[in-house]
Design a protein around this motif. Structure first.
Motif, short mmCIF file in Angstrom:
data_model
loop_
_atom_site.label_atom_id
_atom_site.label_comp_id
_atom_site.label_asym_id
_atom_site.label_seq_id
_atom_site.Cartn_x
_atom_site.Cartn_y
_atom_site.Cartn_z
N ILE A 97 -42.57 14.32 8.26
CA ILE A 97 -43.06 12.96 8.05
C ILE A 97 -42.61 12.05 9.17
O ILE A 97 -43.39 11.25 9.71
CB ILE A 97 -42.58 12.43 6.69
N ALA A 98 -41.34 12.18 9.57
CA ALA A 98 -40.81 11.34 10.64
C ALA A 98 -41.56 11.58 11.94
O ALA A 98 -41.85 10.65 12.70
CB ALA A 98 -39.32 11.62 10.82
N ALA A 99 -41.89 12.84 12.22
CA ALA A 99 -42.59 13.15 13.47
C ALA A 99 -43.94 12.44 13.52
O ALA A 99 -44.33 11.90 14.56
CB ALA A 99 -42.77 14.66 13.60
N ARG A 100 -44.66 12.45 12.41
CA ARG A 100 -45.97 11.79 12.39
C ARG A 100 -45.81 10.28 12.51
O ARG A 100 -46.57 9.62 13.21
CB ARG A 100 -46.69 12.12 11.08
N TYR A 219 -48.49 16.64 3.17
CA TYR A 219 -48.55 15.18 3.06
C TYR A 219 -48.36 14.53 4.42
O TYR A 219 -49.06 13.59 4.78
CB TYR A 219 -47.47 14.72 2.09
N ALA A 220 -47.41 15.05 5.20
CA ALA A 220 -47.12 14.45 6.50
C ALA A 220 -48.31 14.52 7.44
O ALA A 220 -48.55 13.60 8.24
CB ALA A 220 -45.91 15.14 7.14
N GLU A 258 -49.85 4.28 4.78
CA GLU A 258 -51.06 4.11 3.99
C GLU A 258 -51.35 5.40 3.22
O GLU A 258 -51.02 6.49 3.67
CB GLU A 258 -52.25 3.79 4.89
N GLU A 259 -51.99 5.27 2.08
CA GLU A 259 -52.37 6.45 1.30
C GLU A 259 -53.78 6.87 1.69
O GLU A 259 -54.71 6.08 1.65
CB GLU A 259 -52.31 6.16 -0.20
N THR A 260 -53.92 8.13 2.09
CA THR A 260 -55.23 8.70 2.36
C THR A 260 -55.55 9.68 1.25
O THR A 260 -54.69 10.06 0.46
CB THR A 260 -55.23 9.42 3.72
N GLU A 261 -56.80 10.11 1.19
CA GLU A 261 -57.20 11.07 0.16
C GLU A 261 -56.43 12.37 0.31
O GLU A 261 -56.05 13.02 -0.67
CB GLU A 261 -58.71 11.32 0.24
N ALA A 265 -53.91 13.97 -2.61
CA ALA A 265 -54.04 15.33 -3.14
C ALA A 265 -52.72 16.10 -3.01
O ALA A 265 -52.29 16.78 -3.95
CB ALA A 265 -55.16 16.07 -2.41
N ALA A 266 -52.06 15.98 -1.84
CA ALA A 266 -50.79 16.67 -1.64
C ALA A 266 -49.72 16.13 -2.58
O ALA A 266 -48.93 16.90 -3.14
CB ALA A 266 -50.35 16.54 -0.18
N LEU A 267 -49.70 14.81 -2.76
CA LEU A 267 -48.69 14.21 -3.64
C LEU A 267 -48.92 14.61 -5.10
O LEU A 267 -47.96 14.80 -5.85
CB LEU A 267 -48.71 12.69 -3.50
#
Length: 393
Positions: A97-100, A219-220, A258-261, A265-267
């Motif tokens: 997540i941090a990398a993204r 998710y990331a 931001e939340e994407t589709e 789904a991953a969450l």
């Protein structure tokens, strides 16, 4: 400008090849947070009491599940030791997540829309901006871990064992039992049951840890950060003032993705998996403790309320991953595991863990009895226990 940039670069310095997060800085922030409120070293008696509780709890669990013991080397940790011991898994959990985040912030704040010649001239500045992104994420992680360390009971409070060894944090266990009017020995044993149950599951379901970490990585990959608020905040800050930057980062609001589709789904899958882990653990702990710990029902209710009000697992994933683990899912997961036990027995219930394709999905938590009826098949429990079936069977 040159002097300001040198000062800023010193503030953001990180070891070469250290990845998207300055983990030395994050660890120091977390340790400072727990030391500031007092973190005395554990006594020999405290360590001995924890090891004895974990060994006894593991013995009791043998009556509630067919999964073998998961204890490797039971330990007791101070809060600072918890931070040091768990950082390697936090790296696995947070680095994707941090990398993204750092990549996105570095590209946007580094002038990704500028012509190639202008980007080449401003290269050193862009590098500093990427370092700034890493520092922002590292600061947020350090603050989250420091807060978490003051509350955790052991290595498995987030639903994923953070080390191979089962361990309890005596100050956290004591804080958990405050105001319950339950003897400290019972509180410690109940915490030990939950800790040992998590380790049984993750030691003998080899695909589970990688599955959860894979969902975090998925998710990331879908992270898209709205940088308009971040850019506006940065323009209003004195970037040479570390204190001002620290205050701006305190709530983590600058890094809210931001939340994407894809992320949703991953969450959803991650939420379901964590609920199934927690539901199974609660079910076998209640079975193991029911006739042995008089206060087990009260302690189980305290755990449920802790979850409902946002315990360590919920706040950690909300801060670092963006996940809100709903208590409703935990209750439904517990109902599902109990229904499986009634229909198939302990062995049939635990055999569900033998392969990810057999696991319940989100819709099954809405209809647990329907899932039990649909799963009319024989499970090979030898995959979990390591025992070979007889050739004549």
């Amino acid at each position: 400008m040159a002097a300001a940039m040198r000062q800023f670069a010193d503030m953001l310095s990180a070891p070469a090849g250290s990845g998207p997060v300055n983990w030395d800085m994050a660890t120091n922030i977390a340790r400072q947070a727990v030391v500031a409120e007092g973190d005395p070293s554990l006594t020999d008696n405290e360590r001995r009491a924890v090891v004895e509780a974990l060994n006894l709890a593991d013995l009791w669990l043998g009556e509630a599940t067919v999964l073998p013991s998961g204890l490797v080397r039971p330990e007791a940790w101070s809060r600072s030791e918890w931070i040091e011991k768990t950082v390697p898994v936090w790296k696995q959990l947070c680095d994707p997540i941090a990398a993204r985040m750092v990549e996105t912030m570095g590209g946007s704040l580094g002038g990704g829309a500028l012509p190639a010649e202008a980007q080449a001239m401003a290269g050193p500045l862009f590098g500093v901006m990427r370092q700034m992104g890493g520092m922002m994420v590292g600061t947020q992680i350090g603050q989250a871990l420091g807060s978490l360390a003051r509350e955790v009971l052991g290595s498995a409070d987030i639903g994923l064992p953070l080390t191979p060894n089962a361990a309890l944090v005596p100050p956290g266990v004591a804080a958990f039992g405050e105001g319950l009017e339950v003897p400290a020995e019972e509180v410690r044993l109940y915490a030990a049951l939950r800790e040992a149950a998590h380790h049984r599951l993750f030691q003998h379901v080899p695909w589970l840890r990688a599955h959860l970490l894979g969902l975090v990585e998925e998710y990331a990959k879908g992270i898209v950060i709205d940088l308009s608020g971040l850019e506006q905040s940065i323009t209003q800050m004195d970037l040479t003032n570390p204190q001002q930057l620290q205050e701006a980062l305190a709530g983590g609001s600058l890094l809210k993705p931001e939340e994407t589709e894809r992320q949703k789904a991953a969450l959803a899958r991650l939420e379901t998996a964590l609920a199934l882990v927690e539901g199974w653990v609660g079910t076998i702990v209640n079975a193991a403790a029911g006739n042995k710990l008089p206060a087990s029902a009260a302690l189980a209710e305290t755990v449920r309320r802790r979850r409902a009000s946002g315990g360590p697992a919920e706040r950690t994933f909300e801060t670092l991953v963006g996940l809100e683990l709903r208590p409703r899912r935990l209750r439904e997961a517990a109902v599902l595991w109990e229904a499986l036990r009634e229909a198939k027995g302990v062995e049939g219930r635990d055999a569900i863990w033998s392969h990810p394709d057999l696991m319940p999905r989100a819709e099954d938590l809405d209809d647990p009895h329907g899932f039990v009826q649909r799963s009319q098949r024989t499970f090979d429990i030898s995959e979990l226990t390591g025992e070979k079936p007889d050739e004549d069977d």
